[in-house]
Design an enzyme around this catalytic site. Structure first.
Site, mmCIF file in Angstrom:
data_model
loop_
_atom_site.group_PDB
_atom_site.id
_atom_site.type_symbol
_atom_site.label_atom_id
_atom_site.label_comp_id
_atom_site.label_asym_id
_atom_site.label_seq_id
_atom_site.Cartn_x
_atom_site.Cartn_y
_atom_site.Cartn_z
ATOM 1 N N ARG A 85 47.998 3.645 24.506
ATOM 2 C CA ARG A 85 47.055 3.111 23.518
ATOM 3 C C ARG A 85 47.130 4.007 22.289
ATOM 4 O O ARG A 85 46.770 5.193 22.353
ATOM 5 C CB ARG A 85 45.635 3.073 24.089
ATOM 6 C CG ARG A 85 44.597 2.457 23.163
ATOM 7 C CD ARG A 85 43.233 2.398 23.837
ATOM 8 N NE ARG A 85 42.245 1.759 22.986
ATOM 9 C CZ ARG A 85 41.477 2.410 22.097
ATOM 10 N NH1 ARG A 85 41.599 3.723 21.959
ATOM 11 N NH2 ARG A 85 40.593 1.755 21.365
ATOM 12 N N LYS A 106 43.610 12.399 19.138
ATOM 13 C CA LYS A 106 42.303 12.852 19.614
ATOM 14 C C LYS A 106 42.114 14.351 19.410
ATOM 15 O O LYS A 106 43.051 15.101 19.138
ATOM 16 C CB LYS A 106 42.116 12.472 21.085
ATOM 17 C CG LYS A 106 41.804 10.997 21.274
ATOM 18 C CD LYS A 106 41.379 10.680 22.690
ATOM 19 C CE LYS A 106 40.899 9.233 22.806
ATOM 20 N NZ LYS A 106 40.497 8.886 24.188
#
Length: 277
Positions: free
Chosen positions: A257, A223
């Site tokens: 995740r 991210k």
């Protein structure tokens, strides 16, 4: 604390951290390497993730990155349902989660073979979601966010981010429990209505949320909090992802995740070795 998830006769013990592999069916997900162009490619990557140690495959048909384009209900269904059916046919014993904030997509996905609902809006974008989850009696991933993909980046102001997110979870968990939902996982929503500094502050204080006594899922894989901080691209952000995933495990994360299952599995093995030493 040890937890377990039960769905449609399948049981996943969370006595040790587990891995959720990301399989996106969108043309505009922020990390191009996670996009699946067709069913054959999807099945090939699903098999790879499972062989590397993924416990759950997360299927998404609507990119929820900040600024992502709107996707119609019908288009999301057309992306998600055939993919879930194909994975269930080819890998009948594995757990599948559906990444959606729409109750109708969630219901159709569970009916097509999915086991878990992963809702990035925490029930905020579809008021039928909680009742749908309760009716289906499957595990539910409750994520904190504000607004929608088009507006969330302008909604990052908090007076006390830890208390406000804790209050959000307390209220939502209470509603879900009243409706009879048994298995709830929380995700603080890194990058969703949070800026980079807020993301790092939340990760630093992730153990704060263990007071809720539900499993913690962490989704920081590649991210912007990593690649923007390091002035690199998402393609170069695996090392940073691994470093922060180790910290997340030390703060109590039960589910990682990730885009990169092999590296996450190695991180968990090293983390467990540290605990045993």
């Amino acid at each position: 604390m040890n937890f377990s998830l039960e769905s449609k006769g399948r049981l996943l013990l969370l006595d040790k951290p587990c891995i959720m592999g990301i399989l996106n069916l969108t043309p505009d997900s922020f990390f191009e390497g996670s996009r699946q162009k067709n069913i054959d490619e999807l099945l090939k990557n699903a098999e790879k993730m499972l062989s590397e140690g993924a416990n759950i495959l997360d299927i998404g048909g609507y990119s929820t990155r900040p600024g992502a384009s709107e996707v119609s209900l019908q288009e999301e269904l057309q992306r998600v349902i055939p993919a879930i059916e194909a994975i269930r046919r080819n890998f009948p014993d594995n757990l599948i989660s559906v990444d959606t904030f729409r109750a109708e997509v969630a219901q159709r996905a569970i009916e097509s073979g999915a086991n878990i609902i992963n809702d990035v809006s925490g029930g905020e974008l579809d008021k039928k979601m909680f009742e749908t989850v309760a009716h289906l009696q499957v595990p539910y991933i409750l994520m904190h966010s504000r607004g929608n993909p088009q507006t969330m980046s302008q909604m990052c102001h908090y007076e006390n981010i830890l208390l406000e997110i804790l209050h959000f979870f307390e209220q939502k968990i209470k509603k879900l429990r009243i409706l009879g939902v048994k298995d709830i996982i929380i995700d603080v929503g890194f990058g969703f209505a949070k800026n980079i500094n807020q993301n790092f502050f939340l990760l630093k204080n992730l153990s704060y949320f263990q007071i809720l006594q539900v499993p913690l899922l962490v989704g920081i894989s590649r991210k912007s909090m990593i690649y923007k901080t390091l002035s690199i691209s998402p393609y170069e952000a695996l090392n940073g992802t691994t470093a922060l995933n180790m910290f997340a495990l030390m703060q109590g994360a039960k589910i990682l995740r990730v885009h990169d299952v092999k590296e996450a599995k190695e991180t968990i093995l090293l983390y467990r070795k540290l605990l045993e030493s």
